[in-house]
Write a protein that holds these residues in place. Structure first.
Motif, PDB file in Angstrom:
ATOM      1  N   GLU A 223       0.831  -1.205   0.000  1.00 36.67           N
ATOM      2  CA  GLU A 223       0.000   0.000   0.000  1.00 36.67           C
ATOM      3  C   GLU A 223       0.868   1.258   0.000  1.00 36.67           C
ATOM      4  O   GLU A 223       0.514   2.262  -0.627  1.00 36.67           O
ATOM      5  CB  GLU A 223      -0.935   0.012   1.206  1.00 36.67           C
ATOM      6  CG  GLU A 223      -2.035  -1.035   1.189  1.00 36.67           C
ATOM      7  CD  GLU A 223      -3.192  -0.659   0.274  1.00 36.67           C
ATOM      8  OE1 GLU A 223      -3.140   0.410  -0.365  1.00 36.67           O
ATOM      9  OE2 GLU A 223      -4.158  -1.444   0.189  1.00 36.67           O
TER      10      GLU A 223
ATOM     11  N   ARG B  56       3.090   1.673  -3.425  1.00 37.70           N
ATOM     12  CA  ARG B  56       2.413   2.177  -4.622  1.00 37.70           C
ATOM     13  C   ARG B  56       2.700   3.643  -4.927  1.00 37.70           C
ATOM     14  O   ARG B  56       3.122   3.959  -6.058  1.00 37.70           O
ATOM     15  CB  ARG B  56       0.899   1.941  -4.509  1.00 37.70           C
ATOM     16  CG  ARG B  56       0.115   2.363  -5.755  1.00 37.70           C
ATOM     17  CD  ARG B  56      -1.364   2.082  -5.566  1.00 37.70           C
ATOM     18  NE  ARG B  56      -1.873   2.759  -4.399  1.00 37.70           N
ATOM     19  CZ  ARG B  56      -2.650   2.169  -3.479  1.00 37.70           C
ATOM     20  NH1 ARG B  56      -2.986   0.908  -3.597  1.00 37.70           N
ATOM     21  NH2 ARG B  56      -3.092   2.852  -2.433  1.00 37.70           N
TER      22      ARG B  56
ATOM     23  N   MET C 270      -3.668  -5.874  -6.667  1.00 41.78           N
ATOM     24  CA  MET C 270      -2.636  -4.837  -6.627  1.00 41.78           C
ATOM     25  C   MET C 270      -1.775  -4.893  -7.882  1.00 41.78           C
ATOM     26  O   MET C 270      -1.369  -3.859  -8.420  1.00 41.78           O
ATOM     27  CB  MET C 270      -1.780  -4.992  -5.371  1.00 41.78           C
ATOM     28  CG  MET C 270      -0.852  -3.829  -5.106  1.00 41.78           C
ATOM     29  SD  MET C 270      -1.715  -2.281  -4.660  1.00 41.78           S
ATOM     30  CE  MET C 270      -2.189  -2.644  -2.964  1.00 41.78           C
TER      31      MET C 270
END
Length: 374
Positions: A126, A129, A174
């Motif tokens: 997370e 990114r 993802m």
């Protein structure tokens, strides 16, 4: 008060206030406020005892929202050079931590995506990114600025390395998000149309391969195409929540979907909002997300710096795509996918990662004089 700052104020705060996109800032503040409301609404069986797991989860969510808001404001004050350096540091650190999950990650439903820390678990991808998006844009833009520099090949190599690690966890969602963001950046850079079609074909082939050879992807698609009460319980229950809420909702705390869905406060928080606050509130949430995306796109139409265009374009594309996937899957418009709704779904890693991403976006889209471009 911020509005009282004079345009002649040359302090860091004064320059920030008159250069930052205050419409986007207000929209992001609205999302954080909605996150606070739903942190309360999405907790099943809420009690005010501190020992209650629901109470502790609510408190953690509120603390992460407050921390995320502070991180976003701090990063929005960075110069372009500082954004690059911060993204490079974040990218390297959280790539190593993402790779570390393959060795010592916490296993949940067969995936190793989290690292256990005191009091909570961290999903490094997370926070990887936003760093990855800025680094990729930096490399691509540098290939234009410096003749002979293999920036595009380097960006593609970094993407393949990251995608390999994400696939190994595995985290198909993802990986898909990173892939589309890179595609958007190459498209904004002016990639030849034949490569656009080739990339589209590759996405179709990869999607088909995932459907055929990855069991949980196959099952989710089949449940989407042929839902039954038992096998597609979560999707059908979430969909019924919107019908129960109607136009104005059943009222705060009166929803039932959170009592039955284990992912109500994360993947299906939009269904909780629909049941308790109604269609109009859901439409407002969609409008806020759309405002942020469209506002950034309009601002980038006038941008001449290729790095800012590619980085901000990738950041807002990832933000908008993630919001779309979460809301569309909650309404059974696409197969369910474990992707959070930015600033609204439960999860500290998601909130912090998105806070960094939007902090970078605010910093990149600030109005600058020519001498401040670097």
């Amino acid at each position: 008060m911020m509005p009282a700052l004079s345009r002649a104020d040359t302090s860091i705060l004064g320059r920030w206030w008159w250069s930052v996109d205050r419409v986007t800032l207000l929209a992001l503040a609205a999302l954080i406020a909605i996150g606070y409301v739903l942190a309360l609404a999405a907790m099943p069986g809420m009690t005010m005892r501190f020992s209650s797991p629901d109470t502790q989860a609510m408190i953690r969510q509120i603390l992460f929202l407050a921390l995320g808001g502070g991180v976003m404001l701090a990063l929005s004050m960075l110069s372009l050079r500082q954004v690059k350096l911060a993204a490079l540091g974040l990218g390297i650190l959280f790539f190593l931590l993402t790779a570390f999950t393959l060795v010592h990650g916490v296993e949940v439903d067969g995936a190793h995506r989290w690292i256990s820390l005191p009091g909570f678990t961290l999903q490094p991808s997370e926070l990887l990114r936003p760093g990855f998006i800025v680094i990729s844009a930096w490399l691509i833009a540098e290939s234009r600025r410096t003749p002979g520099f293999p920036g595009k090949r380097a960006a593609l190599g970094v993407f393949l390395l990251v995608a390999f690690v994400l696939r190994a966890q595995p985290d198909i969602g993802m990986t898909f998000l990173f892939t589309l963001v890179v595609f958007v950046q190459f498209y904004l850079d002016g990639i030849d149309l034949k490569w656009v079609w080739l990339a589209a074909l590759a996405v179709v082939v990869a999607s088909l391969a995932a459907f055929l050879f990855i069991s949980h992807v196959h099952s989710r698609v089949m449940l989407f195409l042929h839902p039954t009460k038992n096998s597609a319980y979560q999707a059908l229950t979430a969909l019924s929540a919107f019908g129960n809420g109607g136009l104005f909702g059943r009222g705060p705390g009166e929803g039932q979907v959170k009592q039955y869905l284990p992912d109500a406060r994360a993947d299906f928080v939009f269904a909780v909002a629909g049941e308790e606050f109604g269609l109009l509130f859901c439409a407002f949430i969609i409008l806020v997300f759309a405002c942020i995306v469209v506002r950034a796109m309009l601002r980038l139409l006038q941008e001449r710096d290729p790095f800012v265009l590619l980085a901000a374009g990738g950041l807002v594309a990832g933000f908008g795509l993630q919001a779309f996937v979460n809301m569309a899957s909650s309404m059974s418009l696409i197969p369910t996918k474990g992707m959070t709704l930015p600033f609204i779904s439960y999860g500290g890693s998601s909130i912090l990662g998105m806070s960094v991403q939007m902090g970078f976006l605010l910093a990149l889209t600030r109005k600058r004089h020519q001498g401040e471009l670097l």
